[in-house]
Design a protein around this motif. Structure first.
Motif, PDB file in Angstrom:
ATOM      1  N   ASN A  77       0.866  -1.193  -0.018  1.00  0.00           N
ATOM      2  CA  ASN A  77       0.016   0.039   0.135  1.00  0.00           C
ATOM      3  C   ASN A  77       0.905   1.216   0.056  1.00  0.00           C
ATOM      4  O   ASN A  77       0.803   2.220  -0.581  1.00  0.00           O
ATOM      5  N   TRP A  78       1.888   1.265   0.979  1.00  0.00           N
ATOM      6  CA  TRP A  78       2.896   2.260   0.983  1.00  0.00           C
ATOM      7  C   TRP A  78       3.591   2.506  -0.340  1.00  0.00           C
ATOM      8  O   TRP A  78       3.666   3.540  -1.036  1.00  0.00           O
ATOM      9  N   GLN A  79       4.243   1.527  -0.751  1.00  0.00           N
ATOM     10  CA  GLN A  79       5.032   1.391  -1.987  1.00  0.00           C
ATOM     11  C   GLN A  79       4.287   1.950  -3.110  1.00  0.00           C
ATOM     12  O   GLN A  79       4.735   2.661  -3.971  1.00  0.00           O
ATOM     13  N   SER A  80       3.103   1.290  -3.602  1.00  0.00           N
ATOM     14  CA  SER A  80       2.263   1.442  -4.529  1.00  0.00           C
ATOM     15  C   SER A  80       1.566   3.091  -4.480  1.00  0.00           C
ATOM     16  O   SER A  80       1.487   3.746  -5.633  1.00  0.00           O
ATOM     17  N   LYS A  81       1.511   3.585  -3.518  1.00  0.00           N
ATOM     18  CA  LYS A  81       1.008   5.028  -3.400  1.00  0.00           C
ATOM     19  C   LYS A  81       1.946   6.201  -3.571  1.00  0.00           C
ATOM     20  O   LYS A  81       1.905   7.301  -3.776  1.00  0.00           O
ATOM     21  N   ASN A 117       7.986   6.700  -5.507  1.00  0.00           N
ATOM     22  CA  ASN A 117       9.185   7.242  -5.294  1.00  0.00           C
ATOM     23  C   ASN A 117       9.450   7.779  -3.572  1.00  0.00           C
ATOM     24  O   ASN A 117      10.369   8.591  -3.367  1.00  0.00           O
ATOM     25  N   GLY A 118       8.894   7.042  -2.897  1.00  0.00           N
ATOM     26  CA  GLY A 118       8.945   7.438  -1.279  1.00  0.00           C
ATOM     27  C   GLY A 118       8.413   8.757  -1.230  1.00  0.00           C
ATOM     28  O   GLY A 118       7.490   9.058  -1.724  1.00  0.00           O
ATOM     29  N   TYR A 119       9.331   9.645  -0.502  1.00  0.00           N
ATOM     30  CA  TYR A 119       8.597  10.746   0.060  1.00  0.00           C
ATOM     31  C   TYR A 119       8.988  11.900  -1.160  1.00  0.00           C
ATOM     32  O   TYR A 119       8.670  12.855  -0.991  1.00  0.00           O
ATOM     33  N   ASN A 120       9.875  11.699  -2.142  1.00  0.00           N
ATOM     34  CA  ASN A 120      10.197  12.337  -3.138  1.00  0.00           C
ATOM     35  C   ASN A 120       8.988  12.902  -4.028  1.00  0.00           C
ATOM     36  O   ASN A 120       8.577  12.057  -4.852  1.00  0.00           O
TER      37      ASN A 120
END
Ligand code: NAD
Ligand code: WQD
Length: 337
Positions: free
Chosen positions: A327-331, A334-337
């Motif tokens: 969920n985190w990776q797909s949303k 590029n992380g917080y960038n």
């Protein structure tokens, strides 16, 4: 009174700040942003509807710490700040000892000057060293670490033990984390490594999103259930909650006390790959590669002491770890960038 969270903008720190704010604690975050983004704390504030005081600064900067303790009424410190890449630590041992050991000493000295006496430390399962019997239990003497990173954690535990013996007012808990993975269920905060990830789950997640081509599995001939390494993976939200339990307990600790924070079960690399594929609904290409130097075949926690004394245990299983990582990776491809 406020809780000072050093390294609070990082992966485990940001999830812990979220749980602290959610339960109504006042939080001051100190982070030099060497391995984090200010954005993590902004998102924590949006998720909780509460604010944390953010100070950009370094634990090695005595003047900065002095100001911070003068300006805020701090009751306890949760100390996450540090460098954490095992391989890098073998190439840059002085930087690791300076940051992790000297940094902690400066922080402890400034806490003493300010009369702050409760300290929770991010230790690691790695302090048990290469020869400890599995599952790791807190009664096993620590030592025999195999990297400067691991030795820096060991040294800090020894410093805390000795300082607590000499100063009866000082109370400290070392939390020995096993393998933290996953993300907050919102998918708004998570692990955002710089460069190519060293750890398994961020690597798998970046393969899944297409940033990396395929996973190399380090060793397929270990004496384990399927030949791949076995570890005790713990959801970062369970880990964050462990810090709240440690805070609740610390006043009754005599001196120094260490607790394992793990699930108490080992999963193999292949089991983790399969579980991720199921959660993400996509295949993870992999190949078996040579073993990584310094890796152990298998270890997991005896987590019964934290259960008994901190009233803490994990409540999130592997499926949720995978769902939340994806969920985190797909949303946030590029992380917080
Ligand atoms: P992280 O790198 O995401 O967080 C560490 C934070 O500390 C970062 O935000 C970084 O910018 C900050 N920082 C580093 N040096 C600093 C300094 N000198 N002054 C101020 N801030 C500084 O790492 P994490 O995974 O959240 O780990 C947190 C702690 O837990 C670390 O001490 C780590 O060694 C320990 N730990 C992590 C794991 C793991 O697998 N993630 C396992 C066991 C223990
Ligand atoms: C897990 C498993 C690898 C990457 C490290 C530190 C430890 C702690 C957590 C801080 C192992 C395999 C990994 C990859 C793989 N950190 N793997 N391919 O090594 O258990 O622990 O992080 O304290 O101190 O040593 O975690 O996630 O790197 O590896 O096959 O690309 O996955 O061999 O079996 P590790 P990890």
């Amino acid at each position: 009174m406020a809780i000072l969270v050093t390294g609070g903008a990082g992966y485990i720190g940001s999830h812990t700040v979220l749980t602290l704010l959610e339960r109504g604690d006042d939080v001051v975050v100190l982070d030099n942003l060497s391995n984090a983004s200010r954005e993590s704390i902004s998102r924590v504030e949006k998720l909780t509807g509460k604010t944390a005081t953010f100070c950009e600064g370094d634990i090695l900067d005595r003047a900065c710490l002095r100001d911070l303790f003068a300006q805020h009424n701090i009751s306890s410190v949760i100390h996450f700040a540090g460098l954490k890449a095992v391989g890098e630590s073998t190439r840059m041992p002085l930087e690791y000892y300076q940051n992790n050991v000297t940094g902690t000493l400066v922080l402890l000295e400034e806490m003493r000057a300010a009369g702050v006496n409760q300290f929770i430390f991010s230790s690691s399962a790695t302090v048990y060293g290469a020869d400890a019997p599995v599952p790791y239990v807190e009664t096993t003497p620590i030592g025999g670490t195999t990297s400067p990173y691991g030795t820096s954690k060991l040294m800090v535990e020894f410093i805390l033990r000795d300082y607590a013996k000499a100063n009866p007012q000082f109370k400290t808990i070392a939390l020995r984390y096993f393998n933290p993975v996953g993300a907050h269920e919102s998918g708004q905060i998570g692990e955002d490594p710089n460069g190519i990830p060293n750890n398994l789950l961020p690597y798998i997640a970046q393969v899944a999103i297409g940033r990396l081509e395929k996973l190399g599995i380090f060793g397929g001939d270990y004496p384990t259930k399927d030949g791949t390494g076995e570890r005790d993976y713990i959801h970062v939200m369970d880990l964050a909650e462990g810090h709240l339990k440690a805070l609740d307990h610390i006043a009754s600790v005599e001196g120094y006390k260490a607790y394992n924070l793990g699930a108490g079960v080992g999963y193999s690399v292949l089991e983790m790959v399969k579980a991720f594929e199921k959660a993400a609904g996509r295949e993870i290409p992999y190949q078996i590669s040579p073993r990584r130097a310094g890796d152990l075949p298998a270890f997991w926690a005896d987590a019964s002491l934290a259960d008994k004394e901190l009233d803490w245990r994990v409540s999130r299983g592997v499926d949720q770890m995978m769902r939340d990582t994806w969920n985190w990776q797909s949303k946030n491809p590029n992380g917080y960038n």
